[in-house]
Design a protein around this motif. Structure first.
Motif, PDB file in Angstrom:
ATOM      1  N   UNK A 102     -22.586  -5.718 -42.267  1.00  0.00           N
ATOM      2  CA  UNK A 102     -23.372  -4.882 -41.352  1.00  0.00           C
ATOM      3  C   UNK A 102     -22.497  -3.691 -40.930  1.00  0.00           C
ATOM      4  N   UNK A 103     -22.683  -2.531 -41.536  1.00  0.00           N
ATOM      5  CA  UNK A 103     -21.811  -1.385 -41.254  1.00  0.00           C
ATOM      6  C   UNK A 103     -21.874  -0.935 -39.791  1.00  0.00           C
ATOM      7  N   UNK A 104     -20.743  -0.447 -39.300  1.00  0.00           N
ATOM      8  CA  UNK A 104     -20.657   0.075 -37.935  1.00  0.00           C
ATOM      9  C   UNK A 104     -21.239   1.485 -37.868  1.00  0.00           C
ATOM     10  N   UNK A 105     -21.351   1.997 -36.642  1.00  0.00           N
ATOM     11  CA  UNK A 105     -21.815   3.368 -36.469  1.00  0.00           C
ATOM     12  C   UNK A 105     -20.825   4.350 -37.086  1.00  0.00           C
ATOM     13  N   UNK A 106     -19.550   4.022 -37.013  1.00  0.00           N
ATOM     14  CA  UNK A 106     -18.529   4.870 -37.660  1.00  0.00           C
ATOM     15  C   UNK A 106     -18.806   4.995 -39.152  1.00  0.00           C
ATOM     16  N   UNK A 107     -19.090   3.867 -39.806  1.00  0.00           N
ATOM     17  CA  UNK A 107     -19.385   3.913 -41.239  1.00  0.00           C
ATOM     18  C   UNK A 107     -20.619   4.768 -41.523  1.00  0.00           C
ATOM     19  N   UNK A 108     -21.606   4.657 -40.676  1.00  0.00           N
ATOM     20  CA  UNK A 108     -22.832   5.461 -40.845  1.00  0.00           C
ATOM     21  C   UNK A 108     -22.545   6.947 -40.654  1.00  0.00           C
ATOM     22  N   UNK A 109     -21.653   7.268 -39.706  1.00  0.00           N
ATOM     23  CA  UNK A 109     -21.419   8.668 -39.330  1.00  0.00           C
ATOM     24  C   UNK A 109     -20.407   9.398 -40.208  1.00  0.00           C
ATOM     25  N   UNK A 110     -19.510   8.665 -40.899  1.00  0.00           N
ATOM     26  CA  UNK A 110     -18.396   9.309 -41.579  1.00  0.00           C
ATOM     27  C   UNK A 110     -18.906  10.349 -42.581  1.00  0.00           C
ATOM     28  N   UNK A 111     -18.191  11.468 -42.650  1.00  0.00           N
ATOM     29  CA  UNK A 111     -18.653  12.584 -43.478  1.00  0.00           C
ATOM     30  C   UNK A 111     -18.145  12.443 -44.910  1.00  0.00           C
ATOM     31  N   UNK A 112     -18.518  13.415 -45.730  1.00  0.00           N
ATOM     32  CA  UNK A 112     -18.011  13.476 -47.092  1.00  0.00           C
ATOM     33  C   UNK A 112     -18.895  12.726 -48.064  1.00  0.00           C
ATOM     34  N   UNK A 113     -18.329  12.409 -49.207  1.00  0.00           N
ATOM     35  CA  UNK A 113     -19.071  11.728 -50.256  1.00  0.00           C
ATOM     36  C   UNK A 113     -19.650  10.421 -49.741  1.00  0.00           C
ATOM     37  N   UNK A 114     -20.879  10.165 -50.108  1.00  0.00           N
ATOM     38  CA  UNK A 114     -21.550   8.948 -49.658  1.00  0.00           C
ATOM     39  C   UNK A 114     -22.876   9.283 -49.022  1.00  0.00           C
ATOM     40  N   UNK A 115     -22.945   9.164 -47.678  1.00  0.00           N
ATOM     41  CA  UNK A 115     -24.188   9.396 -46.951  1.00  0.00           C
ATOM     42  C   UNK A 115     -25.293   8.471 -47.468  1.00  0.00           C
ATOM     43  N   UNK A 116     -24.905   7.252 -47.793  1.00  0.00           N
ATOM     44  CA  UNK A 116     -25.839   6.284 -48.372  1.00  0.00           C
ATOM     45  C   UNK A 116     -26.337   5.262 -47.373  1.00  0.00           C
ATOM     46  N   UNK A 117     -25.532   4.998 -46.357  1.00  0.00           N
ATOM     47  CA  UNK A 117     -25.797   3.903 -45.434  1.00  0.00           C
ATOM     48  C   UNK A 117     -26.647   4.362 -44.257  1.00  0.00           C
ATOM     49  N   UNK A 118     -27.620   3.547 -43.916  1.00  0.00           N
ATOM     50  CA  UNK A 118     -28.462   3.841 -42.766  1.00  0.00           C
ATOM     51  C   UNK A 118     -28.157   2.894 -41.612  1.00  0.00           C
ATOM     52  N   UNK A 119     -28.428   3.300 -40.384  1.00  0.00           N
ATOM     53  CA  UNK A 119     -28.154   2.442 -39.220  1.00  0.00           C
ATOM     54  C   UNK A 119     -28.975   1.159 -39.272  1.00  0.00           C
ATOM     55  N   UNK A 120     -28.322   0.053 -38.954  1.00  0.00           N
ATOM     56  CA  UNK A 120     -29.000  -1.237 -38.914  1.00  0.00           C
ATOM     57  C   UNK A 120     -29.222  -1.896 -40.253  1.00  0.00           C
ATOM     58  N   UNK A 121     -28.799  -1.250 -41.338  1.00  0.00           N
ATOM     59  CA  UNK A 121     -28.997  -1.833 -42.666  1.00  0.00           C
ATOM     60  C   UNK A 121     -27.840  -2.769 -43.021  1.00  0.00           C
ATOM     61  N   UNK A 122     -28.091  -3.653 -43.971  1.00  0.00           N
ATOM     62  CA  UNK A 122     -27.076  -4.601 -44.417  1.00  0.00           C
ATOM     63  C   UNK A 122     -26.950  -4.539 -45.932  1.00  0.00           C
ATOM     64  N   UNK A 123     -25.710  -4.755 -46.398  1.00  0.00           N
ATOM     65  CA  UNK A 123     -25.436  -4.631 -47.831  1.00  0.00           C
ATOM     66  C   UNK A 123     -24.439  -5.705 -48.254  1.00  0.00           C
ATOM     67  N   UNK A 124     -24.456  -6.032 -49.530  1.00  0.00           N
ATOM     68  CA  UNK A 124     -23.469  -6.980 -50.042  1.00  0.00           C
ATOM     69  C   UNK A 124     -22.146  -6.264 -50.274  1.00  0.00           C
ATOM     70  N   UNK A 125     -21.078  -7.048 -50.281  1.00  0.00           N
ATOM     71  CA  UNK A 125     -19.757  -6.491 -50.595  1.00  0.00           C
ATOM     72  C   UNK A 125     -19.790  -5.825 -51.970  1.00  0.00           C
ATOM     73  N   UNK A 126     -20.456  -6.451 -52.910  1.00  0.00           N
ATOM     74  CA  UNK A 126     -20.504  -5.914 -54.281  1.00  0.00           C
ATOM     75  C   UNK A 126     -21.204  -4.558 -54.321  1.00  0.00           C
TER      76      UNK A 126
END
Length: 411
Positions: free
Chosen positions: A74-98
């Motif tokens: 469950x990513x933190x708000x920091x993970x959601x906010x971090x800039x640069x390459x990515x911008x894939x994660x949305x708030x409240x979403x969950x993902x596998x390690x893989x």
């Protein structure tokens, strides 16, 4: 965690490849043998090549059983906010390690990287402590250090910049990057199953796939946008770019059974880092080859037999268990040092073909390899009568030898 560092090696004779980068190095992947280097020990910002350490530590955690690829993050708000390459994660979403690891390896996703760092280390700052501890164990330059899991500069992190870490920005050397890649490929070759993917959707419902920043991947051979940069045998490993770092790339390719690892740092453009990498790899593949100096199942002249106890005979013939290969200049006849020795404890019969009875060390150009000496045939246990007669013979032989030596010393 025990880490065996690559052997200390010297680069081949000085060659000027006229690379348009600040630092570069080329090594052979199985030995760590340095084939070329340029300013390889100057600490420089690596940008997203830092993520190789994050990859390494995530895979170490999975290997140890502490975490699994299927674990949910469950990513933190920091993970959601971090800039640069990515911008894939949305708030409240969950993902596998893989899934997050794939996003980090393929797309260099900063959000996925932060999420994984926080998952494995509890906080990114604790994870950075793990990164720096591991760097010391791997033998990084003493002046090298990490300040975050992504390679972003402190100014890019804004309010999320680590307060407890005093260094300004992540700095490592080209040699450090090659050492890290060496360990990743040697201990976690599964990384290539991610790194070699040219493109992949993060979620099936996504409109567009993640595009791998490594344009040189062999998997891009039919992609008109990247075809001119494709390098046969290329299947990894990690690009990087920030304004401070310029364009960086740790690449790896395999040809004719030989895998090379290349590093370029601070190239002037995205395309140039691949052009300069091609120069490095071409130099390696065109000028060096893996050569077998001792074949598998070969006799060693200095130790063709090794003593055994309680056998039909007192010694058993031995051969090398595996071949011994070194990277040499093409056409070179390598001069090697060979040192064979039995095991510290002599084994007793019965002996089976393939039983390890000794070792042989082979040294070339400051690189030492060791293979086992194994029995080349079975040896049955001697009968009680044979062993009795041998014991009597050895007993009286020792007495007569002692008397002879004593008489010799009298005159």
């Amino acid at each position: 965690m025990f880490i065996q560092p690559p052997p200390k090696t010297e680069a081949a004779e000085a060659t000027d490849l006229k690379l348009e980068v600040k630092a570069a190095i080329l090594i052979e992947a199985s030995t760590g043998q340095v084939l070329y280097e340029m300013n390889a020990d100057e600490p420089l910002p690596p940008a997203s090549m830092s993520k190789m350490m994050t990859e390494y530590l995530v895979m170490e955690s999975i290997k140890s059983g502490k975490h699994k690829w299927e674990d949910i993050v469950s990513p933190s708000q920091y993970a959601v906010d971090v800039i640069g390459s990515g911008q894939l994660i949305g708030p409240g979403e969950k993902y596998s390690v893989k899934d997050l690891f794939g996003a980090m390896s393929i797309y260099s996703a900063n959000d996925a990287t932060v999420a994984l760092a926080e998952f494995v280390g509890d906080t990114e700052e604790k994870f950075v402590g793990m990164m720096n501890d591991t760097a010391k164990k791997l033998g990084f330059n003493p002046k090298s250090f990490f300040i975050n899991a992504t390679g972003l500069s402190r100014s890019d992190l804004g309010k999320y910049a680590p307060a407890s870490i005093t260094q300004n920005d992540t700095m490592i050397t080209a040699r450090d990057a090659s050492i890290l890649a060496y360990h990743i490929l040697k201990e976690h070759p599964e990384v290539l199953e991610f790194a070699k993917i040219p493109s992949k959707k993060f979620r099936e419902k996504d409109k567009d796939p993640m595009i791998n920043w490594n344009w040189m991947l062999e998997g891009n051979k039919d992609n008109p946008n990247f075809k001119q940069y494709v390098y046969p045998g290329m299947d990894g490993l990690k690009t990087g770019h920030t304004d401070e770092a310029g364009y960086c790339f740790t690449g790896t390719a395999v040809r004719n059974g030989m895998r090379l690892i290349s590093v370029v740092m601070a190239a002037p453009s995205m395309a140039k880092r691949f052009v300069e990498t091609q120069k490095l790899l071409d130099y390696g593949f065109n000028n060096f080859e893996m050569k077998s100096v001792i074949g598998a199942k070969s006799e060693i002249d200095s130790m063709k037999e090794i003593p055994v106890k309680k056998g039909v005979k007192t010694t058993v013939p031995v051969v090398t268990a595996d071949a011994v290969d070194f990277v040499v200049k093409k056409g070179e006849n390598p001069q090697v040092e060979i040192q064979a020795a039995p095991l510290d404890t002599i084994k007793s019969a019965p002996i089976k073909t393939g039983d390890v009875l000794g070792t042989v060390k082979v040294k070339y150009n400051n690189i030492e390899k060791q293979v086992n000496l194994v029995a080349s045939q079975d040896m049955e246990k001697g009968s009680w009568f044979r062993l009795l007669m041998r014991g009597i013979k050895n007993f009286f032989g020792g007495i007569f030898s002692g008397i002879a030596n004593g008489l010799k010393n009298l005159f």
